[in-house]
Write a protein that holds these residues in place. Sequence first.
Motif, short mmCIF file in Angstrom:
data_model
loop_
_atom_site.label_atom_id
_atom_site.label_comp_id
_atom_site.label_asym_id
_atom_site.label_seq_id
_atom_site.Cartn_x
_atom_site.Cartn_y
_atom_site.Cartn_z
N ASP A 127 -54.65 -1.70 9.57
CA ASP A 127 -53.49 -0.93 8.77
C ASP A 127 -54.03 0.13 7.90
O ASP A 127 -53.23 1.39 7.50
CB ASP A 127 -52.85 -1.60 8.00
N LEU A 128 -55.28 -0.26 7.85
CA LEU A 128 -55.93 1.06 6.50
C LEU A 128 -55.01 0.92 5.59
O LEU A 128 -55.46 2.56 4.55
CB LEU A 128 -56.56 1.42 7.30
N GLY A 129 -54.37 0.02 5.29
CA GLY A 129 -53.79 1.12 3.80
C GLY A 129 -52.61 2.02 4.18
O GLY A 129 -52.69 3.16 2.26
N MET A 130 -52.72 2.46 5.04
CA MET A 130 -52.22 4.15 5.40
C MET A 130 -50.89 3.86 4.48
O MET A 130 -49.85 5.32 4.25
CB MET A 130 -52.14 4.35 6.84
N ALA A 131 -50.44 2.76 4.63
CA ALA A 131 -48.64 2.47 3.96
C ALA A 131 -48.37 3.45 2.46
O ALA A 131 -47.70 4.17 2.33
CB ALA A 131 -48.20 1.02 4.26
N HIS A 183 -68.37 3.94 6.26
CA HIS A 183 -67.40 4.95 7.15
C HIS A 183 -66.71 6.02 5.69
O HIS A 183 -65.45 7.23 5.80
CB HIS A 183 -66.41 4.67 7.76
N GLY A 184 -66.84 5.09 4.69
CA GLY A 184 -65.89 5.94 3.36
C GLY A 184 -64.58 5.92 3.29
O GLY A 184 -64.27 6.58 2.70
N VAL A 185 -63.76 4.23 4.13
CA VAL A 185 -62.39 4.36 3.57
C VAL A 185 -62.58 3.34 3.13
O VAL A 185 -62.74 2.21 3.41
CB VAL A 185 -61.99 4.60 5.09
N VAL A 186 -61.22 2.79 1.95
CA VAL A 186 -61.29 2.19 0.72
C VAL A 186 -59.99 1.51 2.18
O VAL A 186 -59.07 2.47 1.06
CB VAL A 186 -61.04 2.45 -0.28
N HIS A 187 -59.81 0.61 1.63
CA HIS A 187 -58.58 -0.30 2.30
C HIS A 187 -57.00 0.12 1.94
O HIS A 187 -56.34 0.46 2.14
CB HIS A 187 -58.15 -1.32 3.65
N ARG A 188 -57.58 -0.36 0.50
CA ARG A 188 -55.86 -0.39 -0.61
C ARG A 188 -55.25 -1.34 -0.32
O ARG A 188 -53.96 -1.70 -1.40
CB ARG A 188 -55.77 0.97 -0.81
N ASP A 189 -54.85 -2.45 0.38
CA ASP A 189 -53.41 -2.92 1.01
C ASP A 189 -53.77 -4.75 1.72
O ASP A 189 -53.65 -4.64 3.14
CB ASP A 189 -52.60 -2.15 2.01
#
Length: 314
Positions: free
Chosen positions: A152-156, A124-130
Amino acid sequence: MQRVGRYRLLERIGVGAFATVWAARDDELDVSVAVKVLADNWTQRADIRGRFLSEARILRKIDNERIVRVFDIGELEDGRPYFVMDYADKGSLDQRMDEGTIPVEEAVAYGIQAAEALSVLHQHGVVHRDVTPGNLLLRTDRDGKVRLVLADLGMAKALAESSGLTQAMGTPSYMAPEQASGHGFDARADVYAVGAVTYALLTGKPPFAATSMLDVTSRGPNVRPISLSAAGLDAPRAVDLVLTRALSHDPEQRFESATELARAFRTAMKGIRPDPPPRQRKRTGRAVLGWVGLALGVVVLFAGAFYAAYRMVG
């Protein structure tokens, strides 16, 4: 605060710089849920509100059993937005680690499920990052099986960048070097994180000690984690090789995708050695000259042979 909309709050299960997560009950549907509420000190920031709500929209759009699902969204009387999502009745991998030693088969199975969840996210083109043990949750399915889900999706991190905060967000001990340095990174940073999480599940601690971004960026490119056998684990050698590749300092040497990592873990548990990473050969000026010289030599050799044959025939 006893209620959020129609949801009865039971206990606080998570607190961060930007939001609080509550275990709650939807009495109308008779189900347990989790409610995530934006912290009140960020309510007036439109950009922060937007990023907070974008997480809910992304989760709702993906709608996959490997990713925490969102069921509802709303706003409190004081203006704070919230969204309602799956409740992980078995807690997080952090809590699972606190319970004691995790068998090799179980730990690698979690690594496979985490990689599969990230594969969905990347599609879906999203890198979590966390990706950390705290963001990998365990919940019981209707069939009674415990399934790992990604949260969480790394949104922090995105919120921190949007807010202008200067402190480092995320967990350095699970972060890829290129991400910690602030340089360009892609889905292979998540591949690194899954490797670090799986290593921690197996050994009880992350592969590298790091408490700051500087610890990550200053680590030499040839530093390797302690092998599983040296850590006293009776694990297939092939699993060690998979982790070594996933944790490579150079993203070009890692697995190309989370799907490939999951496949490698499955193969390794059968005792089969994974394919080695591709070698990146750099062509230097001397190497190029060497190839040119070889080519010229071949041309001269053929020309000489042709001339000799011509003289003989003539």
